[in-house]
Design a protein around this motif. Structure first.
Motif, PDB file in Angstrom:
ATOM      1  N   ALA A   1      51.777  21.486  46.380  1.00 39.59           N
ATOM      2  CA  ALA A   1      50.890  22.925  46.557  1.00 39.59           C
ATOM      3  C   ALA A   1      51.085  23.903  45.638  1.00 39.59           C
ATOM      4  O   ALA A   1      50.396  24.836  45.185  1.00 39.59           O
ATOM      5  CB  ALA A   1      51.017  23.256  48.059  1.00 39.59           C
ATOM      6  N   ASP A   2      52.691  24.093  45.531  1.00 38.89           N
ATOM      7  CA  ASP A   2      53.161  25.131  44.284  1.00 38.89           C
ATOM      8  C   ASP A   2      52.600  24.903  43.163  1.00 38.89           C
ATOM      9  O   ASP A   2      52.091  26.086  42.436  1.00 38.89           O
ATOM     10  CB  ASP A   2      54.555  25.281  44.355  1.00 38.89           C
ATOM     11  CG  ASP A   2      55.385  25.497  45.690  1.00 38.89           C
ATOM     12  OD1 ASP A   2      54.487  26.313  46.595  1.00 38.89           O
ATOM     13  OD2 ASP A   2      56.482  25.794  46.049  1.00 38.89           O
ATOM     14  N   HIS A   3      52.566  23.747  42.669  1.00 36.87           N
ATOM     15  CA  HIS A   3      51.911  23.375  41.234  1.00 36.87           C
ATOM     16  C   HIS A   3      50.450  23.889  41.326  1.00 36.87           C
ATOM     17  O   HIS A   3      50.067  24.394  40.104  1.00 36.87           O
ATOM     18  CB  HIS A   3      52.193  22.156  40.951  1.00 36.87           C
ATOM     19  CG  HIS A   3      51.919  21.691  39.602  1.00 36.87           C
ATOM     20  ND1 HIS A   3      52.644  22.358  38.550  1.00 36.87           N
ATOM     21  CD2 HIS A   3      51.142  20.753  39.074  1.00 36.87           C
ATOM     22  CE1 HIS A   3      52.126  21.891  37.308  1.00 36.87           C
ATOM     23  NE2 HIS A   3      51.263  20.922  37.481  1.00 36.87           N
ATOM     24  N   LEU A   4      49.473  23.664  42.158  1.00 37.11           N
ATOM     25  CA  LEU A   4      48.379  23.916  42.009  1.00 37.11           C
ATOM     26  C   LEU A   4      48.187  25.678  41.978  1.00 37.11           C
ATOM     27  O   LEU A   4      47.237  26.112  41.541  1.00 37.11           O
ATOM     28  CB  LEU A   4      47.525  23.461  43.314  1.00 37.11           C
ATOM     29  CG  LEU A   4      46.048  23.347  43.369  1.00 37.11           C
ATOM     30  CD1 LEU A   4      45.710  22.358  44.487  1.00 37.11           C
ATOM     31  CD2 LEU A   4      45.650  24.690  44.202  1.00 37.11           C
ATOM     32  N   GLN A   5      49.048  26.200  42.940  1.00 39.24           N
ATOM     33  CA  GLN A   5      48.925  27.716  42.986  1.00 39.24           C
ATOM     34  C   GLN A   5      49.233  28.308  41.520  1.00 39.24           C
ATOM     35  O   GLN A   5      48.920  29.165  41.079  1.00 39.24           O
ATOM     36  CB  GLN A   5      49.962  28.089  43.885  1.00 39.24           C
ATOM     37  CG  GLN A   5      49.982  29.587  44.260  1.00 39.24           C
ATOM     38  CD  GLN A   5      48.820  30.319  44.455  1.00 39.24           C
ATOM     39  OE1 GLN A   5      48.049  29.831  45.434  1.00 39.24           O
ATOM     40  NE2 GLN A   5      48.268  31.369  44.026  1.00 39.24           N
ATOM     41  N   ARG A   6      50.047  27.379  40.697  1.00 41.28           N
ATOM     42  CA  ARG A   6      50.374  27.813  39.215  1.00 41.28           C
ATOM     43  C   ARG A   6      48.744  27.785  38.558  1.00 41.28           C
ATOM     44  O   ARG A   6      48.977  28.871  37.807  1.00 41.28           O
ATOM     45  CB  ARG A   6      50.980  26.952  38.497  1.00 41.28           C
ATOM     46  CG  ARG A   6      52.589  26.943  39.199  1.00 41.28           C
ATOM     47  CD  ARG A   6      53.574  26.137  38.232  1.00 41.28           C
ATOM     48  NE  ARG A   6      54.838  26.038  38.874  1.00 41.28           N
ATOM     49  CZ  ARG A   6      55.294  24.963  39.573  1.00 41.28           C
ATOM     50  NH1 ARG A   6      54.762  23.722  39.728  1.00 41.28           N
ATOM     51  NH2 ARG A   6      56.702  24.995  39.875  1.00 41.28           N
ATOM     52  N   ALA A   7      47.958  27.107  38.768  1.00 35.28           N
ATOM     53  CA  ALA A   7      46.615  27.391  38.346  1.00 35.28           C
ATOM     54  C   ALA A   7      46.028  28.508  38.667  1.00 35.28           C
ATOM     55  O   ALA A   7      45.475  29.471  37.863  1.00 35.28           O
ATOM     56  CB  ALA A   7      45.736  26.282  38.550  1.00 35.28           C
ATOM     57  N   VAL A   8      45.998  28.907  39.915  1.00 32.07           N
ATOM     58  CA  VAL A   8      45.384  30.275  40.469  1.00 32.07           C
ATOM     59  C   VAL A   8      46.228  31.455  39.740  1.00 32.07           C
ATOM     60  O   VAL A   8      45.519  32.274  39.324  1.00 32.07           O
ATOM     61  CB  VAL A   8      45.482  30.142  41.721  1.00 32.07           C
ATOM     62  CG1 VAL A   8      44.812  31.491  42.545  1.00 32.07           C
ATOM     63  CG2 VAL A   8      44.962  29.069  42.648  1.00 32.07           C
ATOM     64  N   ASP A   9      47.346  31.250  39.629  1.00 34.64           N
ATOM     65  CA  ASP A   9      48.252  32.461  38.978  1.00 34.64           C
ATOM     66  C   ASP A   9      47.574  32.546  37.539  1.00 34.64           C
ATOM     67  O   ASP A   9      47.517  33.837  37.198  1.00 34.64           O
ATOM     68  CB  ASP A   9      49.650  32.072  39.163  1.00 34.64           C
ATOM     69  CG  ASP A   9      50.028  32.261  40.535  1.00 34.64           C
ATOM     70  OD1 ASP A   9      49.666  32.750  41.481  1.00 34.64           O
ATOM     71  OD2 ASP A   9      51.205  31.720  40.945  1.00 34.64           O
ATOM     72  N   LEU A  10      47.813  31.502  36.801  1.00 30.51           N
ATOM     73  CA  LEU A  10      47.143  31.773  35.454  1.00 30.51           C
ATOM     74  C   LEU A  10      45.897  32.431  35.304  1.00 30.51           C
ATOM     75  O   LEU A  10      45.827  33.291  34.488  1.00 30.51           O
ATOM     76  CB  LEU A  10      47.186  30.489  34.820  1.00 30.51           C
ATOM     77  CG  LEU A  10      48.371  29.377  34.536  1.00 30.51           C
ATOM     78  CD1 LEU A  10      48.197  28.316  33.987  1.00 30.51           C
ATOM     79  CD2 LEU A  10      49.411  30.722  33.550  1.00 30.51           C
ATOM     80  N   VAL A  11      44.759  32.030  36.279  1.00 27.18           N
ATOM     81  CA  VAL A  11      43.734  32.898  36.121  1.00 27.18           C
ATOM     82  C   VAL A  11      43.706  34.375  36.616  1.00 27.18           C
ATOM     83  O   VAL A  11      43.149  35.050  35.926  1.00 27.18           O
ATOM     84  CB  VAL A  11      42.653  32.103  37.353  1.00 27.18           C
ATOM     85  CG1 VAL A  11      41.397  32.913  37.372  1.00 27.18           C
ATOM     86  CG2 VAL A  11      42.245  30.405  36.828  1.00 27.18           C
ATOM     87  N   GLU A  12      44.738  34.522  37.620  1.00 32.93           N
ATOM     88  CA  GLU A  12      44.782  35.812  38.065  1.00 32.93           C
ATOM     89  C   GLU A  12      45.372  36.919  36.865  1.00 32.93           C
ATOM     90  O   GLU A  12      45.145  37.903  36.594  1.00 32.93           O
ATOM     91  CB  GLU A  12      45.604  36.034  39.119  1.00 32.93           C
ATOM     92  CG  GLU A  12      45.224  35.562  40.407  1.00 32.93           C
ATOM     93  CD  GLU A  12      45.923  35.561  41.590  1.00 32.93           C
ATOM     94  OE1 GLU A  12      47.260  35.661  41.501  1.00 32.93           O
ATOM     95  OE2 GLU A  12      45.524  35.657  42.748  1.00 32.93           O
ATOM     96  N   ARG A  13      46.289  35.995  36.078  1.00 32.56           N
ATOM     97  CA  ARG A  13      46.901  36.815  34.900  1.00 32.56           C
ATOM     98  C   ARG A  13      45.874  37.374  33.833  1.00 32.56           C
ATOM     99  O   ARG A  13      46.279  38.360  32.956  1.00 32.56           O
ATOM    100  CB  ARG A  13      48.279  36.111  34.226  1.00 32.56           C
ATOM    101  CG  ARG A  13      49.162  35.965  35.187  1.00 32.56           C
ATOM    102  CD  ARG A  13      50.181  34.915  34.583  1.00 32.56           C
ATOM    103  NE  ARG A  13      51.295  34.626  35.470  1.00 32.56           N
ATOM    104  CZ  ARG A  13      51.912  33.357  35.478  1.00 32.56           C
ATOM    105  NH1 ARG A  13      51.935  32.698  34.569  1.00 32.56           N
ATOM    106  NH2 ARG A  13      52.932  33.061  36.576  1.00 32.56           N
ATOM    107  N   THR A  14      44.816  36.552  33.656  1.00 29.41           N
ATOM    108  CA  THR A  14      43.872  36.895  32.642  1.00 29.41           C
ATOM    109  C   THR A  14      43.171  38.125  33.310  1.00 29.41           C
ATOM    110  O   THR A  14      42.571  38.641  32.287  1.00 29.41           O
ATOM    111  CB  THR A  14      42.845  35.694  32.452  1.00 29.41           C
ATOM    112  OG1 THR A  14      41.927  35.700  33.813  1.00 29.41           O
ATOM    113  CG2 THR A  14      43.480  34.445  32.140  1.00 29.41           C
TER     114      THR A  14
END
Length: 253
Positions: A113-126
């Motif tokens: 679940a944490d790894h999946l959240q990394r993808a969300v975080d990358l989108v947020e950083r854009t």
């Protein structure tokens, strides 16, 4: 000079940068420790359930295609589907009922679940709000959406208010049946308004695109350059080339 120390010894010699060599040593020993811990936890659960753990592992070790192989050992996206999460939950539940502590097994799903959240975080950083997602089913060539990590990703992004479009050549809302349809209606009831009819429709819409499929039509259409931002969830075939581009972000590479 260092390579000469290994002359005459069996095995391949790899020449890598010093930081990579250090990371390789850590990876080796961490994996060895992980394997020992996995076997011991599984053994403890088997003992509590009256199962011969060595018999279980003898059969487990006979599988050289998935179990003892390079399979699943390259960084990529989170796992999902109708088997892995379910069976992990069942095994951990059995351990809990038997009062057996299994901290490694118990933390596999939270780690995922944490790894999946990394993808969300990358989108947020854009800082961008118009998002495209390529891929939705958990297994290539199917429309099986049950516990797909890409469905979970889409759900999180949609829940955060992103303007999302999704393309998966194998997924058509009208063709989803049974448990598959029930699952998506529960997890992502707005799927019908999110699905795009073509790769181009997603590319025209999105300022940031997440790539979670190896569909040749998607890979061939992905642009190069700064826009849209490409968030690579699968390690694209040309990932090494794209790393030099300002619009490329790898999930774990």
């Amino acid at each position: 000079m260092v390579a000469k120390l290994y002359e005459g010894l069996p095995g391949e010699v790899f020449r890598v940068p010093v930081p990579a060599a250090e990371a390789i040593k850590y990876a080796d020993n961490a994996f060895h420790g992980l394997k020992i811990g996995f076997a011991n936890e599984l053994g403890a659960v088997c003992q509590a359930l009256g199962v011969d753990s060595h018999q279980v592992m003898d059969v487990f070790l006979a599988d050289r295609k998935l179990n003892i192989s390079p399979a699943y050992l390259r960084p990529g996206f989170a796992f999902g589907g109708s088997c892995l999460p379910k069976d992990l939950r069942s095994l951990v539940h059995a351990a809990q009922r038997a009062d057996v502590s299994v901290p490694i097994l118990a933390h596999v799903l939270p780690s995922n679940a944490d790894h999946l959240q990394r993808a969300v975080d990358l989108v947020e950083r854009t800082g961008k709000r118009r998002v495209g997602l390529f891929g939705l089913s958990f297994k290539p060539g199917t429309d099986d959406l049950r516990e797909s990590p890409l469905v979970e990703l889409a759900e999180r992004l949609f829940g955060k208010g992103y303007d999302l479009r999704i393309y998966d050549a194998n997924v058509s809302l009208s063709r989803l049946l049974g448990a598959n349809r029930e699952y998506i209606e529960t997890r992502l009831p707005h799927l019908g308004q999110l699905l795009a009819d073509s790769v181009e429709e997603v590319l025209d819409h999105a300022d940031v695109c997440l790539v979670g499929t190896r569909d040749p039509a998607v890979l061939a259409a992905l642009p190069h350059g700064a826009e849209p931002v490409i968030v690579d969830l699968i390690h694209l075939p040309d990932a090494d080339t794209r790393r030099a581009e300002p619009g490329y972000v790898g999930l774990a590479w």
